[in-house]
Design a protein around this motif. Structure first.
Motif, PDB file in Angstrom:
ATOM      1  N   ILE A 267     -37.123  25.613   0.053  1.00  0.00           N
ATOM      2  CA  ILE A 267     -35.801  25.179   0.519  1.00  0.00           C
ATOM      3  C   ILE A 267     -34.762  25.338  -0.593  1.00  0.00           C
ATOM      4  CG2 ILE A 267     -34.439  23.173   1.232  1.00  0.00           C
ATOM      5  CD1 ILE A 267     -36.912  22.207   2.764  1.00  0.00           C
ATOM      6  N   ALA A 268     -35.113  24.934  -1.807  1.00  0.00           N
ATOM      7  CA  ALA A 268     -34.162  25.000  -2.923  1.00  0.00           C
ATOM      8  C   ALA A 268     -33.710  26.433  -3.186  1.00  0.00           C
ATOM      9  CB  ALA A 268     -34.791  24.405  -4.183  1.00  0.00           C
ATOM     10  N   ILE A 269     -34.651  27.364  -3.210  1.00  0.00           N
ATOM     11  CA  ILE A 269     -34.308  28.754  -3.520  1.00  0.00           C
ATOM     12  C   ILE A 269     -33.497  29.383  -2.395  1.00  0.00           C
ATOM     13  CG2 ILE A 269     -35.226  31.048  -4.012  1.00  0.00           C
ATOM     14  CD1 ILE A 269     -35.546  28.955  -6.280  1.00  0.00           C
ATOM     15  N   VAL A 270     -33.988  29.247  -1.149  1.00  0.00           N
ATOM     16  CA  VAL A 270     -33.296  29.861  -0.008  1.00  0.00           C
ATOM     17  C   VAL A 270     -31.919  29.245   0.178  1.00  0.00           C
ATOM     18  CG1 VAL A 270     -33.346  30.251   2.481  1.00  0.00           C
ATOM     19  CG2 VAL A 270     -35.440  30.492   1.144  1.00  0.00           C
ATOM     20  N   ALA A 271     -31.840  27.909   0.107  1.00  0.00           N
ATOM     21  CA  ALA A 271     -30.555  27.224   0.284  1.00  0.00           C
ATOM     22  C   ALA A 271     -29.571  27.601  -0.822  1.00  0.00           C
ATOM     23  CB  ALA A 271     -30.764  25.712   0.311  1.00  0.00           C
ATOM     24  N   SER A 272     -30.058  27.752  -2.035  1.00  0.00           N
ATOM     25  CA  SER A 272     -29.180  28.110  -3.154  1.00  0.00           C
ATOM     26  C   SER A 272     -28.634  29.522  -2.999  1.00  0.00           C
ATOM     27  CB  SER A 272     -29.940  27.982  -4.485  1.00  0.00           C
ATOM     28  OG  SER A 272     -30.322  26.644  -4.709  1.00  0.00           O
ATOM     29  N   ILE A 273     -29.496  30.447  -2.598  1.00  0.00           N
ATOM     30  CA  ILE A 273     -29.039  31.830  -2.414  1.00  0.00           C
ATOM     31  C   ILE A 273     -28.015  31.908  -1.283  1.00  0.00           C
ATOM     32  CG2 ILE A 273     -29.748  34.155  -1.738  1.00  0.00           C
ATOM     33  CD1 ILE A 273     -32.415  33.637  -3.143  1.00  0.00           C
ATOM     34  N   GLU A 274     -28.312  31.239  -0.159  1.00  0.00           N
ATOM     35  CA  GLU A 274     -27.366  31.254   0.956  1.00  0.00           C
ATOM     36  C   GLU A 274     -26.039  30.615   0.549  1.00  0.00           C
ATOM     37  OE1 GLU A 274     -28.319  30.313   4.865  1.00  0.00           O
ATOM     38  OE2 GLU A 274     -30.236  31.371   4.911  1.00  0.00           O
ATOM     39  N   THR A 275     -26.102  29.564  -0.250  1.00  0.00           N
ATOM     40  CA  THR A 275     -24.882  28.910  -0.720  1.00  0.00           C
ATOM     41  C   THR A 275     -24.065  29.846  -1.603  1.00  0.00           C
ATOM     42  OG1 THR A 275     -25.737  26.649  -0.592  1.00  0.00           O
ATOM     43  CG2 THR A 275     -24.012  27.064  -2.212  1.00  0.00           C
ATOM     44  N   LEU A 276     -24.723  30.523  -2.530  1.00  0.00           N
ATOM     45  CA  LEU A 276     -24.006  31.431  -3.429  1.00  0.00           C
ATOM     46  C   LEU A 276     -23.362  32.578  -2.653  1.00  0.00           C
ATOM     47  CD1 LEU A 276     -26.482  31.606  -6.464  1.00  0.00           C
ATOM     48  CD2 LEU A 276     -24.362  30.295  -6.275  1.00  0.00           C
ATOM     49  N   LEU A 277     -24.066  33.073  -1.653  1.00  0.00           N
ATOM     50  CA  LEU A 277     -23.502  34.128  -0.805  1.00  0.00           C
ATOM     51  C   LEU A 277     -22.282  33.609  -0.040  1.00  0.00           C
ATOM     52  CD1 LEU A 277     -26.803  35.677   0.577  1.00  0.00           C
ATOM     53  CD2 LEU A 277     -25.166  36.823  -0.920  1.00  0.00           C
ATOM     54  N   SER A 278     -22.397  32.405   0.496  1.00  0.00           N
ATOM     55  CA  SER A 278     -21.294  31.819   1.251  1.00  0.00           C
ATOM     56  C   SER A 278     -20.096  31.545   0.349  1.00  0.00           C
ATOM     57  CB  SER A 278     -21.757  30.520   1.926  1.00  0.00           C
ATOM     58  OG  SER A 278     -20.707  29.965   2.685  1.00  0.00           O
ATOM     59  N   ILE A 279     -20.360  31.073  -0.867  1.00  0.00           N
ATOM     60  CA  ILE A 279     -19.268  30.803  -1.815  1.00  0.00           C
ATOM     61  C   ILE A 279     -18.553  32.094  -2.183  1.00  0.00           C
ATOM     62  CG2 ILE A 279     -18.789  30.123  -4.202  1.00  0.00           C
ATOM     63  CD1 ILE A 279     -19.138  27.787  -2.318  1.00  0.00           C
ATOM     64  N   GLU A 280     -19.325  33.146  -2.425  1.00  0.00           N
ATOM     65  CA  GLU A 280     -18.723  34.441  -2.737  1.00  0.00           C
ATOM     66  C   GLU A 280     -17.862  34.915  -1.578  1.00  0.00           C
ATOM     67  OE1 GLU A 280     -18.155  37.387  -5.668  1.00  0.00           O
ATOM     68  OE2 GLU A 280     -19.223  35.483  -5.754  1.00  0.00           O
ATOM     69  N   ALA A 281     -18.355  34.702  -0.358  1.00  0.00           N
ATOM     70  CA  ALA A 281     -17.591  35.075   0.833  1.00  0.00           C
ATOM     71  C   ALA A 281     -16.336  34.222   0.966  1.00  0.00           C
ATOM     72  CB  ALA A 281     -18.466  34.921   2.076  1.00  0.00           C
ATOM     73  N   ALA A 282     -16.451  32.932   0.695  1.00  0.00           N
ATOM     74  CA  ALA A 282     -15.298  32.028   0.783  1.00  0.00           C
ATOM     75  C   ALA A 282     -14.209  32.441  -0.193  1.00  0.00           C
ATOM     76  CB  ALA A 282     -15.744  30.588   0.508  1.00  0.00           C
ATOM     77  N   ASP A 283     -14.603  32.815  -1.402  1.00  0.00           N
ATOM     78  CA  ASP A 283     -13.620  33.263  -2.391  1.00  0.00           C
ATOM     79  C   ASP A 283     -12.947  34.555  -1.956  1.00  0.00           C
ATOM     80  OD1 ASP A 283     -14.203  31.085  -3.921  1.00  0.00           O
ATOM     81  OD2 ASP A 283     -15.396  32.140  -5.413  1.00  0.00           O
ATOM     82  N   ARG A 284     -13.699  35.402  -1.246  1.00  0.00           N
ATOM     83  CA  ARG A 284     -13.104  36.639  -0.729  1.00  0.00           C
ATOM     84  C   ARG A 284     -12.083  36.348   0.363  1.00  0.00           C
ATOM     85  NH1 ARG A 284     -12.965  41.270  -2.878  1.00  0.00           N
ATOM     86  NH2 ARG A 284     -12.924  42.229  -0.820  1.00  0.00           N
TER      87      ARG A 284
END
Length: 550
Positions: A267-284
């Motif tokens: 959960i920690a790894i998958v959730a962290s990766i999805e979060t980082l992807l979403s944050i990168e998208a949010a900044d875009r």
């Protein structure tokens, strides 16, 4: 954590956008909980914590956190394997602690290596998924749960078969409400008078009108009336004891269970990766082009998952669908995220019976427009015009996100981007110039800024193909790094092969700063042999200067 000031600076626009996100998040929280095999309220709890707790500690201005569709398969399997929901909550608690450690270890910096075309491909893919998944709901076919993003569905069908099934389950009332809701949402963005009414979001007007219309249909006994199976379905506790039973706490006695730790790390790894992807998208998506500290975000997510587990909530991540709805609704700061969390909390406690009158068709109209804005034709045209090295990773990511899942799609896009980078690096490691490829020609080989071992095969082949009695200039004046493998290759060519083939070699730019400092030559003139010996002793920093003439 920082970025706590000025939360109320844009309250007018943030409240309106928070209201829209609340309307979108409510059915998604319930749907994801249902698909995860967890209590329905665990999804609402995660949504509340994602909005209020993560929203407060996060440094992102637009990101919205909550239960994620990408974790449903993991959660469903984990609850089954662990045998009890309270044991699963222990794994979520540990996962939150792991995310906190990742944040302090600055693991969030990995997001800096996500290519822009891959992030845009991911967003466009999510947009297409939203449209395809919401079309059935727009026509009154609600068999698939809200929030599902998987191409293959639990009933054995897939996204496309569900679209064909629409024609067997058409609900005229849902279609009427969808069309009216869509018209309101489009008009709210296009009509100048309505655009100025920022405090009242079009989505709220669409939802209210959808509820009113359906109530009229029901009172009048019209065939257009939408049944309960096509409305939001929030459980309503009838007694205090029922409400109290909603709160489930972790069973910490299971902390010694190896399976719990495996689930926690997953959960920690998958959730962290999805979060980082979403944050990168949010900044875009941020029109103000603000950048989020991803290490702070991982800490915020860790705190969120710890709190969610203690209250009986699902694991959460930053979620692209809700983040997109937040951005498209005009959010200015993270206050909109916090407001959406409070609205979830207050509404499920105070007015659940009102929420249960909302047609899923109205919410489908809201989400379809969100999906369209993520996957507009102009985005495809933009990357097409940028050339194949930008378009192919973009379209590959998009297709893989739609037909596989988000993480596989991004992994494929990054893999293709790396292949293109390596291919480009192999081609651009040197520039080969000649008039005629014949004996006696002057051949120029200009090395690039960086020449690595990956370029060895191409350079070796070029040197081997140089005809006898030619004149060769190998120029490294612009090179800041050259691998020892390449130095060995050039040294071997100059001292052995060039001599055998009577090739005259001129080396330019092969002078090392270390040798230059220790040189007794008043002209600071160092031969390639000196440079080569020095470079074998130390890492090459910057080859500079000239060497010999023909």
């Amino acid at each position: 954590m920082k970025n706590k000031s000025n939360l109320f600076a844009h309250l007018k626009s943030d409240f309106a956008s928070g209201l829209v996100v609340f309307l979108v998040a409510l059915p998604l929280c319930l749907g994801i909980a249902m698909a995860s095999g967890a209590p329905l309220f665990s999804g609402i709890i995660a949504g509340v914590v994602g909005g209020i707790v993560v929203g407060y500690f996060s440094s992102s201005s637009l990101s919205v956190s909550g239960p994620a569709a990408g974790l449903t398969a993991i959660v469903l399997t984990a609850i089954t394997d662990l045998g009890a929901f309270d044991v699963f909550l222990t794994a979520v608690f540990i996962a939150g602690l792991i995310q906190l450690i990742l944040g302090f270890a600055k693991a969030g910096s990995i997001s800096n290596y996500f290519p822009t075309n891959v992030i845009e491909g991911m967003l466009a893919g999510i947009g297409i998924i939203i449209i395809l998944k919401q079309l059935p709901h727009a026509f009154g076919y609600d068999k698939d749960f809200e929030g599902d993003q998987a191409f293959l569905q639990n009933d054995g069908g897939n996204t496309f078969t569900a679209l064909f099934d629409i024609f067997n389950y058409l609900q005229l009332g849902a279609i009427v409400i969808t069309l009216i809701s869509m018209s309101i949402l489009i008009a709210w963005d296009k009509v100048p008078f309505l655009k100025r009414m920022k405090l009242i979001p079009g989505a709220l007007i669409a939802v209210v009108l959808g509820v009113v219309l359906n109530e009229i249909f029901m009172i009048s006994g019209s065939k257009l009336a939408i049944g309960n199976e096509h409305l939001v379905s929030l459980p309503i506790p009838s007694t205090f004891q029922e409400f109290k039973s909603i709160i489930v706490t972790p069973n910490f006695a299971a902390v010694t269970n190896t399976k719990v730790w495996i689930v926690a790390f997953t959960i920690a790894i998958v959730a962290s990766i999805e979060t980082l992807l979403s944050i990168e998208a949010a900044d875009r998506m941020d029109v103000q082009k603000r950048y989020t500290d991803t290490n702070i975000e991982l800490k915020a997510q860790g705190i969120g998952n710890v709190v969610s587990s203690l209250l009986g909530g699902l694991p959460l991540t930053s979620v692209i669908v809700r983040t997109s709805a937040n951005s498209n609704s005009g959010a200015k700061s993270k206050m909109s995220t916090i407001i959406h969390g409070f609205l979830l909390l207050v509404s499920v406690l105070a007015i659940p019976f009102v929420l249960n009158k909302i047609p899923l068709a109205t919410l489908a109209a809201v989400l379809i427009l969100v999906g369209y804005k993520l996957a507009k034709p102009s985005i495809f045209i933009h990357f097409w015009n940028k050339g194949k090295y930008q378009f192919i990773p973009f379209i590959a990511t998009l297709l893989a996100v739609v037909f596989l899942d988000l993480l596989k799609g991004v992994a494929l896009g990054i893999f293709i981007s790396i292949i293109f980078i390596l291919k480009g690096n192999l081609k651009r490691a040197y520039n080969f110039r000649k008039e005629n490829y014949e004996s006696g020609d002057v051949i120029h080989i200009d090395l690039a800024q960086e020449v690595s071992f990956l370029n060895k095969a191409a350079i070796k082949q070029t040197l081997n193909d140089i005809p006898e009695k030619s004149k060769v200039i190998i120029d490294a004046k612009d090179t800041v790094y050259i691998a020892h493998d390449i130095l060995d290759l050039i040294h071997e060519f100059k001292t052995i092969k060039a001599v055998d083939k009577k090739i005259k070699v001129k080396l330019k730019g092969f002078k090392d700063a270390y040798e230059l400092e220790n040189s007794d030559d008043s002209n600071n003139h160092v031969t390639f042999e000196h440079y080569y010996d020095a470079a074998k002793r130390v890492m090459v920093k910057k080859p500079i200067g000239d060497e010999i003439d023909f």
